[in-house]
Design a protein around this motif. Structure first.
Motif, PDB file in Angstrom:
ATOM      1  N   SER A 162       0.829  -1.207   0.000  1.00 56.34           N
ATOM      2  CA  SER A 162       0.000   0.000   0.000  1.00 56.34           C
ATOM      3  C   SER A 162       0.863   1.256   0.000  1.00 56.34           C
ATOM      4  O   SER A 162       0.592   2.212  -0.726  1.00 56.34           O
ATOM      5  CB  SER A 162      -0.914   0.018   1.221  1.00 56.34           C
ATOM      6  OG  SER A 162      -1.759  -1.094   1.220  1.00 56.34           O
ATOM      7  N   GLY A 163       1.895   1.251   0.808  1.00 58.22           N
ATOM      8  CA  GLY A 163       2.801   2.401   0.859  1.00 58.22           C
ATOM      9  C   GLY A 163       3.498   2.647  -0.464  1.00 58.22           C
ATOM     10  O   GLY A 163       3.624   3.794  -0.907  1.00 58.22           O
ATOM     11  N   VAL A 164       3.925   1.575  -1.107  1.00 55.93           N
ATOM     12  CA  VAL A 164       4.594   1.723  -2.406  1.00 55.93           C
ATOM     13  C   VAL A 164       3.622   2.248  -3.453  1.00 55.93           C
ATOM     14  O   VAL A 164       3.955   3.141  -4.236  1.00 55.93           O
ATOM     15  CB  VAL A 164       5.215   0.379  -2.846  1.00 55.93           C
ATOM     16  CG1 VAL A 164       5.663   0.422  -4.301  1.00 55.93           C
ATOM     17  CG2 VAL A 164       6.384   0.020  -1.944  1.00 55.93           C
ATOM     18  N   ILE A 172       0.879   4.054  -2.972  1.00 56.30           N
ATOM     19  CA  ILE A 172       0.559   5.456  -2.671  1.00 56.30           C
ATOM     20  C   ILE A 172       1.723   6.357  -3.051  1.00 56.30           C
ATOM     21  O   ILE A 172       1.538   7.438  -3.614  1.00 56.30           O
ATOM     22  CB  ILE A 172       0.177   5.611  -1.185  1.00 56.30           C
ATOM     23  CG1 ILE A 172      -1.171   4.951  -0.937  1.00 56.30           C
ATOM     24  CG2 ILE A 172       0.156   7.079  -0.779  1.00 56.30           C
ATOM     25  CD1 ILE A 172      -1.561   4.875   0.520  1.00 56.30           C
ATOM     26  N   ALA A 173       2.950   5.919  -2.772  1.00 57.48           N
ATOM     27  CA  ALA A 173       4.122   6.732  -3.092  1.00 57.48           C
ATOM     28  C   ALA A 173       4.302   6.903  -4.595  1.00 57.48           C
ATOM     29  O   ALA A 173       4.717   7.963  -5.055  1.00 57.48           O
ATOM     30  CB  ALA A 173       5.369   6.093  -2.482  1.00 57.48           C
ATOM     31  N   THR A 174       3.974   5.875  -5.378  1.00 57.64           N
ATOM     32  CA  THR A 174       4.160   5.984  -6.824  1.00 57.64           C
ATOM     33  C   THR A 174       3.034   6.764  -7.496  1.00 57.64           C
ATOM     34  O   THR A 174       3.262   7.392  -8.525  1.00 57.64           O
ATOM     35  CB  THR A 174       4.267   4.598  -7.479  1.00 57.64           C
ATOM     36  OG1 THR A 174       3.113   3.843  -7.138  1.00 57.64           O
ATOM     37  CG2 THR A 174       5.506   3.874  -7.028  1.00 57.64           C
ATOM     38  N   THR A 175       1.840   6.746  -6.935  1.00 58.40           N
ATOM     39  CA  THR A 175       0.739   7.465  -7.572  1.00 58.40           C
ATOM     40  C   THR A 175       0.614   8.898  -7.095  1.00 58.40           C
ATOM     41  O   THR A 175      -0.075   9.698  -7.725  1.00 58.40           O
ATOM     42  CB  THR A 175      -0.611   6.759  -7.322  1.00 58.40           C
ATOM     43  OG1 THR A 175      -0.822   6.641  -5.915  1.00 58.40           O
ATOM     44  CG2 THR A 175      -0.623   5.384  -7.950  1.00 58.40           C
ATOM     45  N   TYR A 176       1.282   9.251  -6.013  1.00 55.77           N
ATOM     46  CA  TYR A 176       1.191  10.616  -5.495  1.00 55.77           C
ATOM     47  C   TYR A 176       1.997  11.550  -6.372  1.00 55.77           C
ATOM     48  O   TYR A 176       3.163  11.310  -6.636  1.00 55.77           O
ATOM     49  CB  TYR A 176       1.705  10.678  -4.059  1.00 55.77           C
ATOM     50  CG  TYR A 176       1.767  12.092  -3.512  1.00 55.77           C
ATOM     51  CD1 TYR A 176       0.619  12.736  -3.122  1.00 55.77           C
ATOM     52  CD2 TYR A 176       2.978  12.753  -3.409  1.00 55.77           C
ATOM     53  CE1 TYR A 176       0.658  14.023  -2.628  1.00 55.77           C
ATOM     54  CE2 TYR A 176       3.025  14.041  -2.919  1.00 55.77           C
ATOM     55  CZ  TYR A 176       1.874  14.675  -2.529  1.00 55.77           C
ATOM     56  OH  TYR A 176       1.925  15.956  -2.052  1.00 55.77           O
ATOM     57  N   ARG A 177       1.375  12.610  -6.827  1.00 52.90           N
ATOM     58  CA  ARG A 177       2.079  13.616  -7.603  1.00 52.90           C
ATOM     59  C   ARG A 177       1.845  14.962  -6.934  1.00 52.90           C
ATOM     60  O   ARG A 177       0.717  15.403  -6.765  1.00 52.90           O
ATOM     61  CB  ARG A 177       1.550  13.669  -9.025  1.00 52.90           C
ATOM     62  CG  ARG A 177       1.676  12.375  -9.767  1.00 52.90           C
ATOM     63  CD  ARG A 177       1.822  12.628 -11.257  1.00 52.90           C
ATOM     64  NE  ARG A 177       1.688  11.425 -12.038  1.00 52.90           N
ATOM     65  CZ  ARG A 177       2.596  10.467 -12.121  1.00 52.90           C
ATOM     66  NH1 ARG A 177       3.683  10.558 -11.422  1.00 52.90           N
ATOM     67  NH2 ARG A 177       2.399   9.424 -12.883  1.00 52.90           N
ATOM     68  N   ALA A 178       2.928  15.612  -6.587  1.00 57.43           N
ATOM     69  CA  ALA A 178       2.814  16.922  -5.964  1.00 57.43           C
ATOM     70  C   ALA A 178       2.366  17.932  -7.018  1.00 57.43           C
ATOM     71  O   ALA A 178       2.947  18.021  -8.091  1.00 57.43           O
ATOM     72  CB  ALA A 178       4.152  17.338  -5.368  1.00 57.43           C
ATOM     73  N   THR A 179       1.337  18.669  -6.708  1.00 58.59           N
ATOM     74  CA  THR A 179       0.850  19.665  -7.652  1.00 58.59           C
ATOM     75  C   THR A 179       1.344  21.029  -7.224  1.00 58.59           C
ATOM     76  O   THR A 179       1.243  21.403  -6.059  1.00 58.59           O
ATOM     77  CB  THR A 179      -0.690  19.670  -7.711  1.00 58.59           C
ATOM     78  OG1 THR A 179      -1.186  19.875  -6.387  1.00 58.59           O
ATOM     79  CG2 THR A 179      -1.211  18.350  -8.236  1.00 58.59           C
ATOM     80  N   GLY A 180       1.885  21.752  -8.163  1.00 58.65           N
ATOM     81  CA  GLY A 180       2.374  23.097  -7.887  1.00 58.65           C
ATOM     82  C   GLY A 180       1.220  24.074  -7.924  1.00 58.65           C
ATOM     83  O   GLY A 180       0.056  23.700  -8.022  1.00 58.65           O
ATOM     84  N   PRO A 181       1.541  25.339  -7.840  1.00 61.93           N
ATOM     85  CA  PRO A 181       0.479  26.356  -7.902  1.00 61.93           C
ATOM     86  C   PRO A 181      -0.186  26.357  -9.274  1.00 61.93           C
ATOM     87  O   PRO A 181       0.469  26.121 -10.287  1.00 61.93           O
ATOM     88  CB  PRO A 181       1.210  27.667  -7.647  1.00 61.93           C
ATOM     89  CG  PRO A 181       2.624  27.380  -7.991  1.00 61.93           C
ATOM     90  CD  PRO A 181       2.848  25.928  -7.695  1.00 61.93           C
ATOM     91  N   ILE A 182      -1.466  26.595  -9.269  1.00 66.95           N
ATOM     92  CA  ILE A 182      -2.214  26.609 -10.527  1.00 66.95           C
ATOM     93  C   ILE A 182      -1.924  27.929 -11.234  1.00 66.95           C
ATOM     94  O   ILE A 182      -2.102  29.006 -10.664  1.00 66.95           O
ATOM     95  CB  ILE A 182      -3.723  26.460 -10.262  1.00 66.95           C
ATOM     96  CG1 ILE A 182      -3.980  25.111  -9.596  1.00 66.95           C
ATOM     97  CG2 ILE A 182      -4.521  26.600 -11.550  1.00 66.95           C
ATOM     98  CD1 ILE A 182      -5.395  24.946  -9.119  1.00 66.95           C
TER      99      ILE A 182
END
Length: 50
Positions: free
Chosen positions: A16-18, A20-30
């Motif tokens: 689960s951790g792996v 979540i870590a691979t699908t998480y994408r940090a979004t910058g300011p719009i």
């Protein structure tokens, strides 16, 4: 039996951790568009109008 369940739970947490870590994408300011033109207006219409 208890060892199997513990191993299964630990494996589940790791997988689960792996995932979540691979699908998480940090979004910058719009970013905002550079112009205030409406999307329906055409460049040619504005360019050659009048």
């Amino acid at each position: 039996m208890r060892m199997k369940l513990t191993l299964l739970a630990v494996t589940y947490l790791i997988v689960s951790g792996v995932l979540i870590a691979t699908t998480y994408r940090a979004t910058g300011p719009i970013t905002t568009p550079k112009t205030d033109r409406a999307a329906a207006t055409s460049f040619l219409v504005e360019r050659f109008a009048g």
